[in-house]
Design an enzyme around this catalytic site. Structure first.
Site, PDB file in Angstrom:
ATOM      1  N   HIS A   1       0.816  -1.212   0.000  1.00  0.00           N
ATOM      2  CA  HIS A   1       0.000   0.000   0.000  1.00  0.00           C
ATOM      3  C   HIS A   1       0.847   1.258   0.000  1.00  0.00           C
ATOM      4  O   HIS A   1       0.545   2.233  -0.663  1.00  0.00           O
ATOM      5  CB  HIS A   1      -0.901   0.003   1.228  1.00  0.00           C
ATOM      6  CG  HIS A   1      -2.074  -0.895   1.069  1.00  0.00           C
ATOM      7  ND1 HIS A   1      -2.614  -1.586   2.117  1.00  0.00           N
ATOM      8  CD2 HIS A   1      -2.794  -1.205  -0.009  1.00  0.00           C
ATOM      9  CE1 HIS A   1      -3.634  -2.289   1.675  1.00  0.00           C
ATOM     10  NE2 HIS A   1      -3.764  -2.079   0.402  1.00  0.00           N
TER      11      HIS A   1
ATOM     12  N   GLU B   1      -2.322 -11.164 -21.576  1.00  0.00           N
ATOM     13  CA  GLU B   1      -1.443 -11.316 -20.412  1.00  0.00           C
ATOM     14  C   GLU B   1      -0.967 -12.756 -20.280  1.00  0.00           C
ATOM     15  O   GLU B   1       0.021 -13.037 -19.629  1.00  0.00           O
ATOM     16  CB  GLU B   1      -2.199 -10.955 -19.121  1.00  0.00           C
ATOM     17  CG  GLU B   1      -2.790  -9.585 -19.107  1.00  0.00           C
ATOM     18  CD  GLU B   1      -4.055  -9.530 -18.276  1.00  0.00           C
ATOM     19  OE1 GLU B   1      -3.965  -9.085 -17.115  1.00  0.00           O
ATOM     20  OE2 GLU B   1      -5.122  -9.954 -18.773  1.00  0.00           O
TER      21      GLU B   1
ATOM     22  N   ASP C   1       1.788  -8.980 -16.159  1.00  0.00           N
ATOM     23  CA  ASP C   1       1.360 -10.366 -16.017  1.00  0.00           C
ATOM     24  C   ASP C   1       1.972 -11.251 -17.096  1.00  0.00           C
ATOM     25  O   ASP C   1       2.390 -12.375 -16.826  1.00  0.00           O
ATOM     26  CB  ASP C   1      -0.168 -10.462 -16.027  1.00  0.00           C
ATOM     27  CG  ASP C   1      -0.752 -10.128 -14.656  1.00  0.00           C
ATOM     28  OD1 ASP C   1      -0.092 -10.469 -13.651  1.00  0.00           O
ATOM     29  OD2 ASP C   1      -1.835  -9.526 -14.588  1.00  0.00           O
TER      30      ASP C   1
ATOM     31  N   CYS D   1      -0.233  -1.746 -22.248  1.00  0.00           N
ATOM     32  CA  CYS D   1      -0.629  -0.942 -21.082  1.00  0.00           C
ATOM     33  C   CYS D   1       0.064  -1.384 -19.798  1.00  0.00           C
ATOM     34  O   CYS D   1      -0.331  -0.996 -18.725  1.00  0.00           O
ATOM     35  CB  CYS D   1      -2.153  -0.978 -20.892  1.00  0.00           C
ATOM     36  SG  CYS D   1      -2.790  -2.593 -20.453  1.00  0.00           S
TER      37      CYS D   1
END
Lengths: 206, 789
Positions: B427, B654, B678, B724
């Protein structure tokens, strides 16, 4: 007896309170808010700072300044209590000749101030439990012909006994009173610092 | 008007109480309120001389009311009366009222110009409302004279006659020469004196209740008219906008990936050596809990304001820990067993942290960091230690970066953050990145003495102790210049030297991201699971429409690419429970989740199609492996009546299998978008969050590049290819991708101008040659060296 002697008493008290700060706070942490040692240390260190910076021509001036310093720097209830003591103790000595008798009167005035301020009674587990027997012993010693040194020694000894006697009491004043029965078994920090002050007086004011 | 003095052990307490009470009346009507509290900002204590001074400052011929907390406050206040002029002392009253309630009542009553004795009386009744409500005090009684005139009013405002609107009634009632009373007709309470705030509070008048206002005396009619008018205006209790947090830390970092400065080493444990146990450890443990809770709530607000709702939600997890009955019971139990408060918290939370660390899932493992962050916060509260990041300036070196630290950092002083632990999904890392603070992770156990000069270059992956400062300063200068030049021409299209336009989009997870993305040609990836990540329940179609519309508007109507819920793996959603999987990254992720329960997906498709009526929208499905999945997804879309909506539809690439059979898989689609993160970890079979194997998971691995190359070459004619993933955010890699034939890149917002600027200086013929060579190299390192040439 003059300004220097009382200044020495205050300096010696500051040293003793500094050395015992941890101990006093420990006592206070058991039944209060764990700040008596650091509060007293801060207050008396501030007095020493004043002594280092200012020269006093009269005993009452010195003592009153010490009282005001405690009022502003201690923070806890012992600030106004000891502050009042020194203010009244000093006022009583204004213009007076320093004798065992005049010191006795001044002590009484100072402790009277503590009582008026704190509204404590004997056995409430407060500093008054040390002051009351000390005043009595002092007067008795003076009446018996003792000099200042002897009278102060007697007062200090009585204060120590009074201090020890606070241990089994239930606190009825201050933050400790919130604890009720749980305050039993702990020595009162205020009575302890009072004893330290009187012991210091016996060492330095003779 | 009388003056008021507040005496307290704590300055913070006194200031807060005054703030609370002052809210009750308009600024011009407030009495003078002086504070004598604390020996200084942070030291508890009272000072009789300061109280005397405060009384002097508040004094007027109308007198002064002193409200105080406990103990020495009382002694000091009494003593202060001996210090002030006896004539002044005569007109000072010390009140035994509870501080907060008494002060509120006193300020309101004083503001009406009431005499000292009346204010004192009102203050001492301050507890009446609360006692009456809770039923644990003596019943509040007050004689009210019978009224000659009355009217009935309705309580229309949302929260009823709570303190502020009640204060308005009281102020108005006192202004007239009349005795005014109030009765709650709905509950039968009253009548009470309308001039007494504490008594009005006992009416418990809620929205919808009817009140009878009685009045007698010369100005009875006027009083009734005025109060009736006030009630018509809902007691002027319009919902106010939330005030902003004053000390917000909204400053952004440099946005660079390089930093230098003296090391601020903050990876030490909280020092508990000075802690002394008292007789009230349970109480202290609770106090520390409350203090930590307040700090976190403030941080949450600040983060919501300055960073974003999703990042702010991170603190909910930490707050929940402080409210977790298992944790709290365990703390209490530990103290019961004789541990002091710090030990008790430490044992309870260390145990929990170990539990998290023992979990398989890296995302869950990193939650241990939340636990330790909360523990440190509680321990700091217990020993009175300051926040770890203090007044120093330089590079912060931490073991782990928790969100609280990342959000609170002053980006003007902290030039960069170096994190020992590897892992990019923490986080704290997310928050720091979105604030543009230079950051490097996984520096490991390098010995960093506090204060030594350190530098890092995240682009090169290097962290150096006592570096050649000139090298770093030059790098910072160059990249700052690069950045500034890029920003200056951000809005210009990215046209290569040989005239090819390359679209550069931004990846966004919030409306704020979209607003911040300067120069982007639109969004190549809207992460819907991040956009709604703080929701406890699934957003409605309307809510989604609203959010997508806001993002499209932030991009000025340029196309946005909305990815359907990408859930699973390291991204759980609170409103979609998933069973525990042995290997979540190879489990139900992305589109796979919805094969068994398509409802959530259907709502999202509806929202996307609806927005597509207003603004150009592309829709893409994540984690697609087979043509059968594509067919299923298109059928779902057709089912909700998508034909003619004008939505361009695509899939994410991916999974290596998807890249390998792209020619059949992408048949009939408008575009495909390669998710390099990924694709890299599935191709190299290496978890980028695991520091032991993270170097293997390098997007520049020629094997990954070969898959990208294959997609570009084999995709059916007419199907566009975009990238992306993280690779598109790296300027060198972006050029390489362009060389491979990619014409659409989607980068993290702050990198968009830099990528565009770099592409403008690129000759595609050269880039294609370099790319072809890269495909033949043996390793990512070799590719990196080639690009650096």
């Amino acid at each position: 007896m003059g300004v220097e002697d009382f200044a020495n008493w205050l300096r010696d008290s500051a040293r003793v309170l500094h050395e015992n700060a941890g101990y006093l706070t420990e006592l206070d942490s058991a039944i209060g808010d764990a700040d008596h040692g650091s509060n007293m240390d801060r207050g008396f260190a501030a007095i020493v700072a004043v002594l280092d910076e200012t020269s006093f021509s009269a005993v009452d001036e010195l003592l009153k300044k010490a009282g005001m310093t405690l009022v502003s720097k201690v923070g806890g209830a012992s600030g106004p209590l000891y502050g009042t003591f020194f203010l009244r103790f000093g006022t009583a000595l204004a213009g007076a000749e320093i004798t065992p008798a005049s010191i006795g009167e001044a002590l009484k005035a100072g402790v009277g101030g503590i009582l008026a301020r704190g509204k404590a009674e004997l056995g409430d587990k407060t500093m008054y439990d040390a002051w009351a027997p000390a005043l009595e012993a002092y007067d008795a010693a003076v009446a018996g012909g003792s000099d200042l040194a002897g009278a102060l020694a007697a007062a200090a000894e009585a204060a120590a006994k009074g201090r020890d006697a606070t241990t089994p009491l239930v606190a009825r004043k201050g933050r400790a009173s919130y604890l009720g029965e749980r305050s039993v078994g702990h020595q009162d920090p205020g009575a302890t610092s009072t004893t330290l002050l009187l012991e210091s007086a016996a060492r330095t004011l003779a | 008007m009388i003056g008021i003095v507040v005496v307290s052990h704590s300055r913070a307490l006194a200031e807060a109480a005054v703030g609370l009470a002052s809210e009750m009346v308009a600024e011009g009507d407030r009495p003078v309120i002086e504070i004598a509290a604390g020996l200084d900002e942070t030291t508890f204590g009272t000072d009789a001389a300061a109280v005397a001074e405060a009384i002097g400052a508040a004094d007027s011929t109308d007198g002064v009311l002193v409200l105080l907390d406990l103990g020495s406050a009382v002694l000091s206040a009494e003593m202060a009366l001996e210090f002030v002029d006896p004539e002044v002392a005569e007109r000072v009253k010390l009140s035994s009222a509870p501080l907060v309630e008494g002060l509120v009542a006193a300020v309101v009553t004083a503001s009406t110009g009431a005499p000292l004795d009346t204010v004192l009386e009102e203050a001492s009744r301050g507890l009446a409302g609360k006692q009456d409500h809770l039923g644990d005090g003596p019943a509040a009684t007050q004689q009210v004279v019978a009224s000659d005139n009355f009217i009935d009013i309705a309580v229309g405002n949302e929260h009823g006659l709570h303190a502020r609107p009640a204060a308005k009634v009281v102020g108005l009632a006192r202004r007239f020469d009349a005795r005014v009373s109030l009765t709650n007709l709905t509950t039968g309470r009253g009548p009470v004196d309308a001039g007494s705030l504490s008594m009005v509070a006992t009416l418990n008048a809620q929205q919808g209740h009817r009140l009878r206002v009685g009045a007698s005396g010369p100005e009875a009619q006027e009083a009734l008219t005025a109060i009736s008018a006030l009630a018509e205006r809902d007691f002027d209790d319009a919902p106010a906008a939330q005030p902003s947090v004053g000390t917000s830390n909204s400053k952004s970092g440099s946005g660079l990936d390089v930093a230098i400065g003296p090391a601020i080493v903050a990876d030490r444990d909280v020092d508990l050596r000075g802690y002394r146990a008292g007789g009230n450890e349970q109480e202290r443990a609770q106090d520390a809990r409350r203090a930590a809770e307040e700090q976190l709530q403030t941080l949450r607000e600040r983060t919501a304001e300055n960073v974003g709702a999703a990042e702010a939600a991170i603190f909910d997890a930490q707050l929940a820990l402080l409210d977790d009955s298992v944790v709290l019971d365990s703390v209490a139990e530990n103290i019961g067993r004789g541990e002091n408060a710090p030990q008790a918290w430490k044992s309870a939370l260390d145990a929990l942290a170990s539990t998290f660390e023992g979990l398989d899932d890296p995302y869950q493992r990193e939650r241990a960091q939340d636990v330790r962050s909360v523990l440190d916060r509680v321990l700091r509260a217990l020993v009175g230690a300051a926040e770890p990041v203090t007044a120093d300036a330089g590079v912060l070196v931490v073991r782990e970066l928790d969100a609280a630290t990342a959000a609170a950092i002053d980006a003007e002083r902290i030039t960069g953050i170096a994190v020992r632990a590897a892992g990019t999904t923490g986080h704290g890392v997310i928050v720091a990145r979105s604030r543009g603070i230079p950051l490097i992770t996984g520096i490991g156990e390098v010995d960093v003495p506090s204060g030594t000069l350190v530098g890092f270059d995240a682009r090169a992956g290097s962290f150096v102790v006592e570096p050649d400062a000139n090298v770093f300063r030059t790098a910072i200068r160059e990249r700052t210049a690069e950045r500034e030049a890029a920003l200056a021409e951000a809005e210009q299209p990215a046209v290569t030297v040989d005239g090819q336009t390359i679209q550069v989009f931004a990846n966004v997870g919030s409306v704020q991201d979209a607003t911040d993305a300067r120069g982007a040609d639109g969004s190549g990836l809207v992460r819907t699971e991040v956009l709604f990540g703080d929701r406890r329940v699934a957003p409605t179609v309307e809510e989604q429409v609203e959010a997508f519309r806001a993002i499209a508007a932030a991009f000025g109507g340029k196309p946005i690419t909305i990815r359907t819920w990408d859930i699973g793996g390291d991204k759980p959603l609170p409103f979609l429970a998933q069973g525990k999987e042995a290997n979540p990254f190879l489990g139900e992720r992305g589109i796979r989740v919805f094969r068994r329960r398509p409802e959530l997906l259907r709502d999202q498709l509806k929202a996307i199609c609806q927005v597509a009526l207003e603004t150009p929208v592309q829709l893409m499905f994540p984690m697609v492996t087979t043509a059968e999945e594509v067919a299923w997804a298109l059928a779902e879309l057709a089912d909700i009546g998508s034909s003619g909506w004008g939505v361009k539809v695509g899939i994410m690439v991916e999974v290596p299998a998807a890249a390998l059979r792209i020619s059949s898989l992408a048949e009939g689609l408008d575009f495909v978008s390669i998710g390099t993160n990924d694709l890299t970890q599935y191709t190299t079979a290496a978890d980028r969050g695991n520091s032991a194997v993270a170097p293997l998971a390098d997007g520049l691995d020629p094997a990954v590049l070969q898959l990208i190359d294959r997609v570009v070459r084999e995709v059916p004619t007419g199907v566009e290819v975009a990238v992306c993933g993280d690779l598109a955010s790296d300027p060198d890699a972006a050029v390489l991708l362009a060389g491979l034939g990619i014409r659409e890149l989607s980068a993290v917002g702050p990198q968009v101008p830099v990528i565009k600027s770099r592409l403008r200086r690129t000759d595609l013929t050269e880039a294609a040659k370099t790319a072809a060579q890269a495909l033949t190299l043996p390793s990512a390192t070799a590719v990196r060296e080639l690009l650096a040439e």
